[in-house]
Scaffold this active site. Structure first.
Site, mmCIF file in Angstrom:
data_model
loop_
_atom_site.group_PDB
_atom_site.id
_atom_site.type_symbol
_atom_site.label_atom_id
_atom_site.label_comp_id
_atom_site.label_asym_id
_atom_site.label_seq_id
_atom_site.Cartn_x
_atom_site.Cartn_y
_atom_site.Cartn_z
ATOM 1 C CE1 TYR A 252 -2.221 3.306 2.652
ATOM 2 C CE2 TYR A 252 -3.559 2.705 0.759
ATOM 3 C CZ TYR A 252 -3.269 3.572 1.794
ATOM 4 O OH TYR A 252 -4.033 4.703 1.963
ATOM 5 C CG ASP B 55 5.923 3.686 0.323
ATOM 6 O OD1 ASP B 55 4.715 3.524 0.040
ATOM 7 O OD2 ASP B 55 6.310 4.325 1.319
ATOM 8 C CE LYS C 157 2.765 5.391 7.868
ATOM 9 N NZ LYS C 157 1.430 5.325 8.467
HETATM 10 P P1 KE4 Z 1 -0.398 8.588 4.495
HETATM 11 O O1 KE4 Z 1 -0.972 9.262 3.279
HETATM 12 O O2 KE4 Z 1 -1.434 7.776 5.254
HETATM 13 O O3 KE4 Z 1 0.430 9.518 5.376
HETATM 14 O O4 KE4 Z 1 0.711 7.511 3.991
HETATM 15 C C1 KE4 Z 1 0.312 6.546 3.040
HETATM 16 C C2 KE4 Z 1 1.263 5.367 3.101
HETATM 17 C C3 KE4 Z 1 2.246 5.266 2.121
HETATM 18 N N1 KE4 Z 1 3.123 4.241 2.119
HETATM 19 C C4 KE4 Z 1 3.078 3.294 3.089
HETATM 20 C C5 KE4 Z 1 4.078 2.162 3.058
HETATM 21 C C6 KE4 Z 1 2.097 3.356 4.117
HETATM 22 O O5 KE4 Z 1 2.070 2.387 5.066
HETATM 23 C C7 KE4 Z 1 1.182 4.413 4.120
HETATM 24 C C8 KE4 Z 1 0.102 4.547 5.172
HETATM 25 N N2 KE4 Z 1 0.112 3.572 6.214
HETATM 26 C C9 KE4 Z 1 -1.162 3.246 6.808
HETATM 27 C C10 KE4 Z 1 -0.947 2.123 7.825
HETATM 28 N N3 KE4 Z 1 -0.747 0.875 7.192
HETATM 29 C C11 KE4 Z 1 -1.812 4.444 7.407
HETATM 30 C C12 KE4 Z 1 -3.002 4.158 8.282
HETATM 31 C C13 KE4 Z 1 -4.256 4.729 7.698
HETATM 32 O O6 KE4 Z 1 -4.451 4.624 6.463
HETATM 33 O O7 KE4 Z 1 -5.040 5.262 8.495
#
Ligand code: KE4
Length: 426
Positions: free
Chosen positions: A143, A238, A266
């Site tokens: 993801y 990523d 993060k």
């Molecule tokens: P954000 O747009 O949520 O800041 O990041 C997206 C993203 C991009 N790449 C990786 C590897 C990620 O894990 C994420 C977002 N992680 C999730 C948890 N698995 C965020 C939790 C959520 O969607 O509320």
């Protein structure tokens, strides 16, 4: 009891779709009602009903130093006193940029934005602008945020271009994204054979942690780097979750991978909204205002977020953080594996550093198809059993867990004790 949370959730449901601002928080994968947090400190969170939980989600990664880490709070307060946003450069932007470059050798230039999604979306656009190609390749189970290009699932045949994985993503758009199984060298070779000359980029989680957590098989990353170099395809790592968590240079440092671009989020924001993408200067310099690839953001480089990110990296670099996180990760793993064994429950515990996943199935788990074998109903019962005993794991079998430097023997022992009880009831 969580009566306050329940009434807050029914109130939220009237105003916010699903009552949440991000779907995973709605507990749909485990059932029940999400709790609402009153406060958090160190390894623990307290809900609005006064229940306390040992937290293994850490706001999905940012809270690596524990919640309300003193250095971060002080830095944000001091920055806030000077104003919350300028939309004009501030000294902390180059300071954080230099700090990231000192930790991640593959980053020659970096651009800050406001989320991991923005980072990966921008990196993909930059790769397409730099190469003049449209097609990209991702791996199932990975993801990368919710940008259209990346909300794509595998097409009918493994080598066909993708289908939308969300309503609202035009099929015309999704077809530019090829989706392969992770850890499958034959599929990778065949994909490059057929599509290599059209691929602008491959994007991957070096350690996929959005389908639980599994690792790259030996040789897979080396093959990927070799094929991308051969075909003029940019390699995008990523590291939104693994960056600064698995070590100063994240997963690429652990596995010796040199990507062309990397995406961060993060931890780099210390819990405030920050994303970033960076890498080869010759690629990054195609970004506006220097080059033709447009990317922008009102709050990008925001002084509060930069201050929090700098304080987070200070906290990591000034302590023996990564060794501590490895020790704690080992401790938790040993305890949980022993608890599952004595309860006679099939749990495959997979871990790297302070990131882990306990799959309720026989292992090992090397890809999404393996992960899908997990018994999700059993996981849901485990999740609630642990929650009722004051331990909060991610509310989905297909999420990773996170340990912070604020966790200690007391938290690990309490967690293993609770797991020993719960696993016997499954
Ligand atoms: P954000 O747009 O949520 O800041 O990041 C997206 C993203 C991009 N790449 C990786 C590897 C990620 O894990 C994420 C977002 N992680 C999730 C948890 N698995 C965020 C939790 C959520 O969607 O509320």
């Amino acid at each position: 009891m969580r009566t306050q949370s329940e009434s807050l959730f029914s109130e939220s449901l009237k105003h916010i779709p699903g009552g949440v601002n991000s779907p995973v928080r709605a507990f749909r994968a485990v059932g029940g009602t999400p709790f609402f947090v009153q406060s958090a400190r160190g390894a623990r969170i307290t809900d609005v009903d006064g229940n306390e939980y040992i937290d293994y989600v850490g706001t999905w990664g940012p809270a690596i130093l524990g919640h309300a880490a003193p250095g971060i709070i002080e830095a944000v307060k001091a920055a806030a006193d000077r104003g919350t946003s300028f939309g004009i450069p501030n000294p902390m932007e180059p300071a954080l940029a230099k700090r990231v470059k000192s930790m991640v050798p593959s980053v020659e230039k970096i651009r800050f934005c406001n989320s991991g999604t923005e980072a990966t979306m921008s990196a993909i656009r930059l790769a397409r602008g730099f190469t003049g190609r449209d097609a990209i390749l991702k791996f199932d189970g990975c993801y990368h945020g919710h940008a259209d290009s990346l909300l794509v699932k595998a097409g009918s045949g493994a080598l066909t271009l993708g289908n939308p994985d969300s309503a609202g993503v035009p099929a015309d758009f999704a077809r530019h994204t090829l989706v392969l199984p992770f850890n499958d060298p034959e599929a990778l070779r065949a994909a490059f054979e057929e599509h290599g000359s059209r691929l602008a980029a491959v994007i991957l989680e070096v350690v996929p942690a959005n389908a639980g957590l599994y690792l790259p098989r030996p040789g897979f990353l080396e093959l990927l780097r070799e094929l991308t170099l051969q075909h003029g395809t940019l390699l995008i790592a990523d590291e939104v979750m693994t960056g600064f968590r698995l070590g100063p240079a994240g997963a690429q440092g652990v596995f010796g991978l040199t990507p062309d671009l990397s995406c961060f989020g993060k931890i780099i924001g210390g819990g405030l909204p920050v994303g970033a993408f960076g890498g080869r200067a010759d690629v990054m310099d195609r970004l506006a205002p220097l080059g033709p690839v447009y990317q922008a953001g009102t709050l990008s480089g925001n002084p509060l977020a930069m201050a929090a990110g700098l304080a987070a990296l200070d906290g990591l670099e000034s302590s023996d953080a990564w060794n501590r996180l490895e020790t704690l990760g080992l401790q938790l793993e040993a305890g949980m594996v022993a608890a599952a064994r004595s309860a006679g429950v099939a749990v495959t515990w997979q871990r790297i550093g302070s990131m882990f996943c306990g799959y309720f199935c026989e292992g090992p788990v090397w890809n999404l198809a393996d992960a899908m074998k997990s018994d999700r109903a059993r996981f849901a019962r485990f999740f609630h059993g642990m929650l009722d005993r004051g331990v909060y794991f991610a509310p989905s079998q297909f999420e990773a867990g996170f340990i912070s430097t604020a966790h200690g023997d007391a938290e690990i022992e309490a967690t293993v004790r609770a797991a020993s009880e719960v696993l016997k009831t499954l």
